[in-house]
Design a protein around this motif. Structure first.
Motif, PDB file in Angstrom:
ATOM      1  N   ILE A  22       0.837  -1.199   0.000  1.00 10.70           N
ATOM      2  CA  ILE A  22       0.000   0.000   0.000  1.00 10.70           C
ATOM      3  C   ILE A  22       0.875   1.254   0.000  1.00 10.70           C
ATOM      4  CG2 ILE A  22      -1.618   1.369   1.376  1.00 10.70           C
ATOM      5  CD1 ILE A  22      -2.927  -1.368   2.152  1.00 10.70           C
ATOM      6  N   GLU A  23       1.877   1.295   0.867  1.00  9.19           N
ATOM      7  CA  GLU A  23       2.769   2.461   0.931  1.00  9.19           C
ATOM      8  C   GLU A  23       3.500   2.669  -0.384  1.00  9.19           C
ATOM      9  OE1 GLU A  23       3.215   4.825   3.141  1.00  9.19           O
ATOM     10  OE2 GLU A  23       1.989   4.015   4.762  1.00  9.19           O
ATOM     11  N   GLU A  24       4.049   1.603  -0.951  1.00  4.55           N
ATOM     12  CA  GLU A  24       4.802   1.716  -2.198  1.00  4.55           C
ATOM     13  C   GLU A  24       3.896   2.099  -3.361  1.00  4.55           C
ATOM     14  OE1 GLU A  24       6.829  -2.042  -2.604  1.00  4.55           O
ATOM     15  OE2 GLU A  24       8.369  -1.484  -1.152  1.00  4.55           O
ATOM     16  N   THR A  25       2.729   1.498  -3.427  1.00  2.70           N
ATOM     17  CA  THR A  25       1.801   1.781  -4.519  1.00  2.70           C
ATOM     18  C   THR A  25       1.264   3.204  -4.414  1.00  2.70           C
ATOM     19  OG1 THR A  25       1.216  -0.557  -4.647  1.00  2.70           O
ATOM     20  CG2 THR A  25      -0.304   0.998  -5.675  1.00  2.70           C
ATOM     21  N   ALA A  26       0.949   3.648  -3.203  1.00  3.21           N
ATOM     22  CA  ALA A  26       0.475   5.018  -3.014  1.00  3.21           C
ATOM     23  C   ALA A  26       1.566   6.021  -3.403  1.00  3.21           C
ATOM     24  CB  ALA A  26       0.038   5.238  -1.572  1.00  3.21           C
ATOM     25  N   ALA A  27       2.793   5.747  -3.003  1.00  2.00           N
ATOM     26  CA  ALA A  27       3.912   6.639  -3.358  1.00  2.00           C
ATOM     27  C   ALA A  27       4.103   6.671  -4.873  1.00  2.00           C
ATOM     28  CB  ALA A  27       5.186   6.190  -2.660  1.00  2.00           C
ATOM     29  N   GLU A  28       4.005   5.505  -5.501  1.00  2.00           N
ATOM     30  CA  GLU A  28       4.128   5.416  -6.959  1.00  2.00           C
ATOM     31  C   GLU A  28       3.037   6.246  -7.637  1.00  2.00           C
ATOM     32  OE1 GLU A  28       2.733   2.210 -10.280  1.00  2.00           O
ATOM     33  OE2 GLU A  28       3.721   1.385  -8.500  1.00  2.00           O
ATOM     34  N   GLY A  29       1.821   6.126  -7.144  1.00  2.00           N
ATOM     35  CA  GLY A  29       0.697   6.869  -7.711  1.00  2.00           C
ATOM     36  C   GLY A  29       0.868   8.369  -7.571  1.00  2.00           C
ATOM     37  N   GLU A  52      -5.912   0.807  -8.208  1.00  2.00           N
ATOM     38  CA  GLU A  52      -7.009   0.146  -7.505  1.00  2.00           C
ATOM     39  C   GLU A  52      -6.919  -1.367  -7.641  1.00  2.00           C
ATOM     40  OE1 GLU A  52     -10.420   2.018  -9.253  1.00  2.00           O
ATOM     41  OE2 GLU A  52     -10.426   3.620  -7.773  1.00  2.00           O
ATOM     42  N   ALA A  53      -6.428  -1.850  -8.782  1.00  2.00           N
ATOM     43  CA  ALA A  53      -6.279  -3.292  -8.991  1.00  2.00           C
ATOM     44  C   ALA A  53      -5.293  -3.884  -7.993  1.00  2.00           C
ATOM     45  CB  ALA A  53      -5.830  -3.578 -10.424  1.00  2.00           C
ATOM     46  N   LYS A  54      -4.332  -3.096  -7.546  1.00  2.00           N
ATOM     47  CA  LYS A  54      -3.383  -3.561  -6.532  1.00  2.00           C
ATOM     48  C   LYS A  54      -3.999  -3.497  -5.137  1.00  2.00           C
ATOM     49  CE  LYS A  54       0.722  -2.233  -9.142  1.00  2.00           C
ATOM     50  NZ  LYS A  54       1.951  -1.413  -9.126  1.00  2.00           N
ATOM     51  N   PHE A  55      -4.832  -2.479  -4.891  1.00  2.00           N
ATOM     52  CA  PHE A  55      -5.433  -2.294  -3.574  1.00  2.00           C
ATOM     53  C   PHE A  55      -6.638  -3.212  -3.328  1.00  2.00           C
ATOM     54  CE2 PHE A  55      -3.998   2.355  -4.012  1.00  2.00           C
ATOM     55  CZ  PHE A  55      -2.825   2.138  -3.323  1.00  2.00           C
ATOM     56  N   ASN A  56      -7.420  -3.471  -4.357  1.00  2.00           N
ATOM     57  CA  ASN A  56      -8.680  -4.212  -4.202  1.00  2.00           C
ATOM     58  C   ASN A  56      -8.548  -5.542  -3.476  1.00  2.00           C
ATOM     59  OD1 ASN A  56     -10.693  -2.501  -5.111  1.00  2.00           O
ATOM     60  ND2 ASN A  56     -10.462  -3.122  -7.243  1.00  2.00           N
ATOM     61  N   PRO A  57      -7.615  -6.429  -3.869  1.00  2.00           N
ATOM     62  CA  PRO A  57      -7.547  -7.722  -3.170  1.00  2.00           C
ATOM     63  C   PRO A  57      -7.268  -7.572  -1.669  1.00  2.00           C
ATOM     64  CG  PRO A  57      -6.240  -7.783  -5.188  1.00  2.00           C
ATOM     65  CD  PRO A  57      -6.666  -6.365  -4.975  1.00  2.00           C
ATOM     66  N   ILE A  58      -6.439  -6.634  -1.326  1.00  2.00           N
ATOM     67  CA  ILE A  58      -6.110  -6.396   0.088  1.00  2.00           C
ATOM     68  C   ILE A  58      -7.356  -5.909   0.820  1.00  2.00           C
ATOM     69  CG2 ILE A  58      -4.789  -4.970   1.697  1.00  2.00           C
ATOM     70  CD1 ILE A  58      -2.561  -4.906  -0.486  1.00  2.00           C
ATOM     71  N   MET A  59      -8.021  -4.912   0.239  1.00  2.00           N
ATOM     72  CA  MET A  59      -9.168  -4.325   0.918  1.00  2.00           C
ATOM     73  C   MET A  59     -10.331  -5.302   1.023  1.00  2.00           C
ATOM     74  SD  MET A  59      -7.895  -1.609   1.917  1.00  2.00           S
ATOM     75  CE  MET A  59      -9.376  -1.144   2.795  1.00  2.00           C
ATOM     76  N   MET A  60     -10.533  -6.121   0.000  1.00  2.00           N
ATOM     77  CA  MET A  60     -11.604  -7.118   0.081  1.00  2.00           C
ATOM     78  C   MET A  60     -11.337  -8.084   1.220  1.00  2.00           C
ATOM     79  SD  MET A  60     -12.754  -7.666  -3.939  1.00  2.00           S
ATOM     80  CE  MET A  60     -11.981  -9.209  -4.033  1.00  2.00           C
ATOM     81  N   ARG A  61     -10.090  -8.549   1.361  1.00  2.00           N
ATOM     82  CA  ARG A  61      -9.747  -9.470   2.444  1.00  2.00           C
ATOM     83  C   ARG A  61      -9.917  -8.796   3.801  1.00  2.00           C
ATOM     84  NH1 ARG A  61      -5.618  -9.585   5.403  1.00  2.00           N
ATOM     85  NH2 ARG A  61      -4.264  -8.474   3.972  1.00  2.00           N
ATOM     86  N   VAL A  62      -9.427  -7.560   3.929  1.00  2.00           N
ATOM     87  CA  VAL A  62      -9.522  -6.844   5.206  1.00  2.00           C
ATOM     88  C   VAL A  62     -10.981  -6.614   5.585  1.00  2.00           C
ATOM     89  CG1 VAL A  62      -9.055  -4.615   6.326  1.00  2.00           C
ATOM     90  CG2 VAL A  62      -7.236  -5.796   5.075  1.00  2.00           C
ATOM     91  N   TYR A  63     -11.797  -6.201   4.627  1.00  2.00           N
ATOM     92  CA  TYR A  63     -13.208  -5.978   4.934  1.00  2.00           C
ATOM     93  C   TYR A  63     -13.916  -7.274   5.302  1.00  2.00           C
ATOM     94  CZ  TYR A  63     -12.904  -1.128   3.361  1.00  2.00           C
ATOM     95  OH  TYR A  63     -12.584   0.194   3.233  1.00  2.00           O
ATOM     96  N   GLN A  64     -13.535  -8.383   4.668  1.00  2.00           N
ATOM     97  CA  GLN A  64     -14.127  -9.674   5.029  1.00  2.00           C
ATOM     98  C   GLN A  64     -13.733 -10.051   6.455  1.00  2.00           C
ATOM     99  OE1 GLN A  64     -12.797 -12.257   1.884  1.00  2.00           O
ATOM    100  NE2 GLN A  64     -14.535 -11.759   0.575  1.00  2.00           N
ATOM    101  N   PRO A  75     -14.169   0.721  -5.623  1.00  2.00           N
ATOM    102  CA  PRO A  75     -15.198   0.542  -6.631  1.00  2.00           C
ATOM    103  C   PRO A  75     -15.593  -0.931  -6.742  1.00  2.00           C
ATOM    104  CG  PRO A  75     -13.476   1.978  -7.443  1.00  2.00           C
ATOM    105  CD  PRO A  75     -13.011   1.414  -6.120  1.00  2.00           C
ATOM    106  N   GLY A  76     -16.863  -1.164  -6.898  1.00  2.00           N
ATOM    107  CA  GLY A  76     -17.346  -2.529  -6.984  1.00  2.00           C
ATOM    108  C   GLY A  76     -17.612  -3.151  -5.631  1.00  2.00           C
ATOM    109  N   MET A  77     -17.265  -2.433  -4.575  1.00  2.00           N
ATOM    110  CA  MET A  77     -17.513  -2.929  -3.227  1.00  2.00           C
ATOM    111  C   MET A  77     -18.582  -2.046  -2.593  1.00  2.00           C
ATOM    112  SD  MET A  77     -13.669  -3.683  -1.858  1.00  2.00           S
ATOM    113  CE  MET A  77     -14.275  -4.247  -0.293  1.00  2.00           C
ATOM    114  N   PRO A  78     -19.299  -2.559  -1.613  1.00  2.00           N
ATOM    115  CA  PRO A  78     -20.296  -1.731  -0.940  1.00  2.00           C
ATOM    116  C   PRO A  78     -19.649  -0.458  -0.411  1.00  2.00           C
ATOM    117  CG  PRO A  78     -20.477  -4.009  -0.223  1.00  2.00           C
ATOM    118  CD  PRO A  78     -19.247  -3.911  -1.088  1.00  2.00           C
TER     119      PRO A  78
END
Length: 107
Positions: A22-29, A52-64, A75-78
């Motif tokens: 997350i830190e590396e991807t956010a910095a890259e963005g 978002e494609a990098k963040f989505n799998p992490i966030m879906m798991r964390v929210y579950q 996007p695509g999540m509640p």
């Protein structure tokens, strides 16, 4: 997205690998956006989807794991949208819309 790492209800669910990605991807963005501030809206949107494609799998798991606690969502999540409002500043510079439309664009 970085702010999500510190959300009280979620922060315990992130692994060290998640945090690093997350830190590396956010910095890259952010770096990309700073270097491409004049990019067309569709190019910026493409980069946003790539991140978002990098963040989505992490966030879906964390929210579950947390039963949906802190749902700001991706996007695509509640809840929709990236936690913390997505790209820096909560919006995307030059992303178009009526405020950016020139006279020629209104024809």
């Amino acid at each position: 997205m970085r702010n999500t790492l510190n959300e009280e209800k979620l922060k315990e669910s992130f692994t060290n690998e998640d945090k690093k990605l997350i830190e590396e991807t956010a910095a890259e963005g952010l770096q990309w956006l700073e270097g491409n501030a004049e990019a067309e809206a569709d190019v910026i949107e493409g980069k946003k989807k790539e991140l978002e494609a990098k963040f989505n799998p992490i966030m879906m798991r964390v929210y579950q794991e947390t039963g949906g606690a802190g749902m700001g969502g991706m996007p695509g999540m509640p809840g929709g949208g990236m936690p913390g409002g997505g790209m820096p500043g909560g919006g995307m510079p030059g992303a178009g819309g009526a405020a950016d439309a020139g006279v020629d664009d209104l024809d």
